[in-house]
Design an enzyme around this catalytic site. Structure first.
Site, PDB file in Angstrom:
ATOM      1  N   GLU A 322      35.076  21.747  53.226  1.00  0.00           N
ATOM      2  CA  GLU A 322      36.321  21.151  53.725  1.00  0.00           C
ATOM      3  C   GLU A 322      36.136  19.653  53.972  1.00  0.00           C
ATOM      4  O   GLU A 322      37.074  18.870  53.816  1.00  0.00           O
ATOM      5  CB  GLU A 322      36.779  21.847  55.003  1.00  0.00           C
ATOM      6  CG  GLU A 322      38.213  21.510  55.397  1.00  0.00           C
ATOM      7  CD  GLU A 322      38.768  22.443  56.456  1.00  0.00           C
ATOM      8  OE1 GLU A 322      39.343  23.478  56.092  1.00  0.00           O
ATOM      9  OE2 GLU A 322      38.603  22.146  57.653  1.00  0.00           O
ATOM     10  N   HIS A 351      16.983  40.793  45.907  1.00  0.00           N
ATOM     11  CA  HIS A 351      17.521  41.967  45.215  1.00  0.00           C
ATOM     12  C   HIS A 351      18.994  41.780  44.883  1.00  0.00           C
ATOM     13  O   HIS A 351      19.674  42.758  44.544  1.00  0.00           O
ATOM     14  CB  HIS A 351      17.318  43.206  46.089  1.00  0.00           C
ATOM     15  CG  HIS A 351      15.885  43.419  46.469  1.00  0.00           C
ATOM     16  ND1 HIS A 351      14.986  44.068  45.646  1.00  0.00           N
ATOM     17  CD2 HIS A 351      15.183  43.015  47.556  1.00  0.00           C
ATOM     18  CE1 HIS A 351      13.799  44.088  46.227  1.00  0.00           C
ATOM     19  NE2 HIS A 351      13.886  43.450  47.378  1.00  0.00           N
ATOM     20  N   LYS A 458      49.161  25.249  53.342  1.00  0.00           N
ATOM     21  CA  LYS A 458      50.036  25.744  54.408  1.00  0.00           C
ATOM     22  C   LYS A 458      51.499  25.527  54.056  1.00  0.00           C
ATOM     23  O   LYS A 458      52.350  26.397  54.270  1.00  0.00           O
ATOM     24  CB  LYS A 458      49.708  25.038  55.723  1.00  0.00           C
ATOM     25  CG  LYS A 458      48.361  25.419  56.323  1.00  0.00           C
ATOM     26  CD  LYS A 458      48.107  24.639  57.604  1.00  0.00           C
ATOM     27  CE  LYS A 458      46.763  24.986  58.215  1.00  0.00           C
ATOM     28  NZ  LYS A 458      46.494  24.188  59.441  1.00  0.00           N
TER      29      LYS A 458
END
Length: 531
Positions: A322, A351, A458
């Site tokens: 950000e 793994h 937004k």
């Protein structure tokens, strides 16, 4: 390089902080002295910019704000007495409130004490507190913490169901700077409804962490919530862990918040030094720049070899991505900067995806986080899983082996070594990366302290919800089923048929009174109506 040359480079590029007993090894990053020399003038500018920032310069020109998260752990640096007093008063308020909660002086109406904390927030209001809870919460914590960090109804329901028999003894923290963050507001409304369904008074369990005068602050005062703690205009969400946002939930869990602040303060002092090789944050910024040619060409893989640091990579994703993911630089040029961050933990990574790191696309550099102490208090009585070898020895060996295997195949890595995971070291790690982000941003000439892309998202989400209301109104006015295209016309969105289709599909799936008829594989053929 042969082993002797590597040993010499290791000694040249090993940083050690004697007070924190922290090591930073960047010897396995392939950069040359020519790059270092070329960047020194930029580092000089970055050090000066950081100095001005800490003195109270407007470091976020888009919003005309100061950036002062460094003052939180050293209030004497604050640019004026009012800010200094705000910080000190806020910390005292946290400690007093937590003491009263733990003693039962502040208690719920229907239980002798609060037993659980439910934290409602998103982004910086959740990631930092989650990381710290995972890393530091004691096994016998005075209160157990739970998080609602999204607007997913299933996720919210799962948390509320787990607290069903203890809701009467649950303290709820609602964290939102403006008080208008939709995800946090939705979480608050869902939690409030759950309390009402149980016949409980939500206000007598609710605490606001917000800016003075915000919508949340006004609501808390109107409904007479239990308490309110301040968020400051000059602290961004992703750097708010050492404000009330992170300190209040940490203290409620019994975590030493003074220790966190002390560790951050000590690291801040080290990262103010205006000498590249004596400044660990500057060394990190150098590595990031060198690996990605100053334009984020390689991803950052965070590999902490300790279970308690599992969430460190998620915390750093927001802090770094950000802050650094910007389209424009400070001169208005399109630069599309950023560094992608991901990670899990060692040796689980062995793994999972280390195979690709070792032999796949070389589009990354790794950061190993090594913890010297295997378990609290040392491992003198540790079980030997093989003669002379403990589980902790295996973990250390896997880290060293992976680091070596990556380097041998021309994959670079950084190694940060700390003595143990405790509040002081967690505070130091937070401060180290906060400063590295600021210095790197200066090197590439971007604003690390705003987030226009988040705001754009937004606004786009708000427009979708507005269109949803227009769709419902159009269907109410229709005398017969409409095609998706016709509905888009009636909803005044003729050029956004896809969004109309996605909205009605969602509403139908959730039994919201919408009916779709036709070939599902051909959305244009569908007819839409109200049930």
């Amino acid at each position: 390089m042969d082993a002797k040359q590597l040993w010499e480079r290791y000694q040249d590029w090993l940083y050690f902080h004697s007070g924190l007993n922290l090591y930073l090894d960047i010897s396995r990053m392939r950069f040359g002295r020519d790059l270092v020399d070329a960047l020194l003038p930029k580092f000089d500018q970055a050090f000066k910019a950081m100095d001005e920032l800490e003195k109270g310069a407007i470091a976020n020109p888009d919003e005309e704000r100061m950036v002062g998260h460094y003052w939180l752990r050293d209030p004497q640096l604050a640019p004026n007495p009012d800010i200094r007093r705000e910080i000190l008063d806020g910390l005292e308020q946290i400690e007093t409130f937590v003491g009263q909660v733990h003693s039962g002086e502040i208690k719920p109406p229907d239980a002798p004490k609060f037993t659980d904390v439910l934290s409602v927030g998103i982004g910086g209001s959740a990631l930092g507190p989650q990381f710290v809870a995972e890393a530091l919460a004691p096994q016998q914590a005075p209160m157990q913490i739970h998080f609602i960090d999204n607007t997913d109804p299933a996720g919210i329901g799962r948390i509320l169901n787990s607290l069903s028999d203890r809701l009467n003894s649950t303290l709820v923290l609602i964290t939102s700077k403006s008080g208008g963050t939709p995800e946090t507001r939705n979480g608050m409304l869902e939690v409030k409804h759950a309390f009402e369904q149980k016949g409980l008074n939500f206000a007598q369990h609710a605490v606001a962490i917000t800016m003075t005068g915000s919508k949340m602050s006004q609501l808390a005062k109107t409904e007479q919530w239990l308490a309110e703690f301040p968020m400051f205009d000059w602290v961004g969400g992703r750097t708010s862990e050492l404000s009330a946002v992170g300190l209040l939930p940490a203290a409620l869990q019994g975590i030493d918040i003074r220790g966190m602040l002390a560790g951050a303060k000590e690291m801040d002092a080290a990262t103010r030094i205006s000498s590249l090789q004596q400044n660990p944050a500057a060394l990190l910024a150098l590595c990031w720049y060198a690996s990605g040619n100053g334009s984020g060409e390689k991803d950052m893989v965070i590999l902490p070899y300790k279970d308690s640091l599992l969430l460190f990579s998620r915390y750093l994703q927001q802090l770094i991505m950000e802050s650094l993911g910007k389209e424009m630089d400070l001169d208005g040029n399109t630069v599309n900067q950023g560094i992608a961050v991901y990670g899990n933990k060692g040796s689980t990574d062995q793994h999972a995806y280390v195979q690709q790191l070792r032999e796949g696309v070389p589009n990354f550099f790794a950061t190993f986080i090594e913890v010297l102490e295997d378990k609290p208090g040392g491992a003198g009585d540790a079980l030997e899983v093989e003669p002379g070898v403990t589980s902790g020895d295996y973990l250390s060996g896997l880290l060293q082996g992976t680091r070596k295997a990556l380097y041998e195949n021309h994959r670079d890595s950084i190694t940060i070594t700390i003595p143990r995971v405790n509040p002081r070291m967690v505070g130091a790690l937070i401060a180290l990366y906060e400063r590295a982000v600021g210095l790197y941003a200066s090197l590439v000439n971007i604003n690390a302290y705003h987030q226009p892309g988040v705001e754009a998202g937004k606004k786009a989400a708000a427009s979708v919800l507005s269109l949803q209301q227009q769709i419902v109104q159009a269907l109410k006015a229709a005398s017969q089923p409409l095609s998706v295209s016709e509905l888009a016309q009636q909803a005044q969105a003729p050029n956004d048929v896809e969004s109309v289709y996605l909205i009605v599909r969602h509403l139908e799936a959730n039994q919201r009174g919408i009916k779709l008829e036709g070939d599902r594989a051909k959305p244009a053929s569908l007819k839409v109506s109200l049930q």
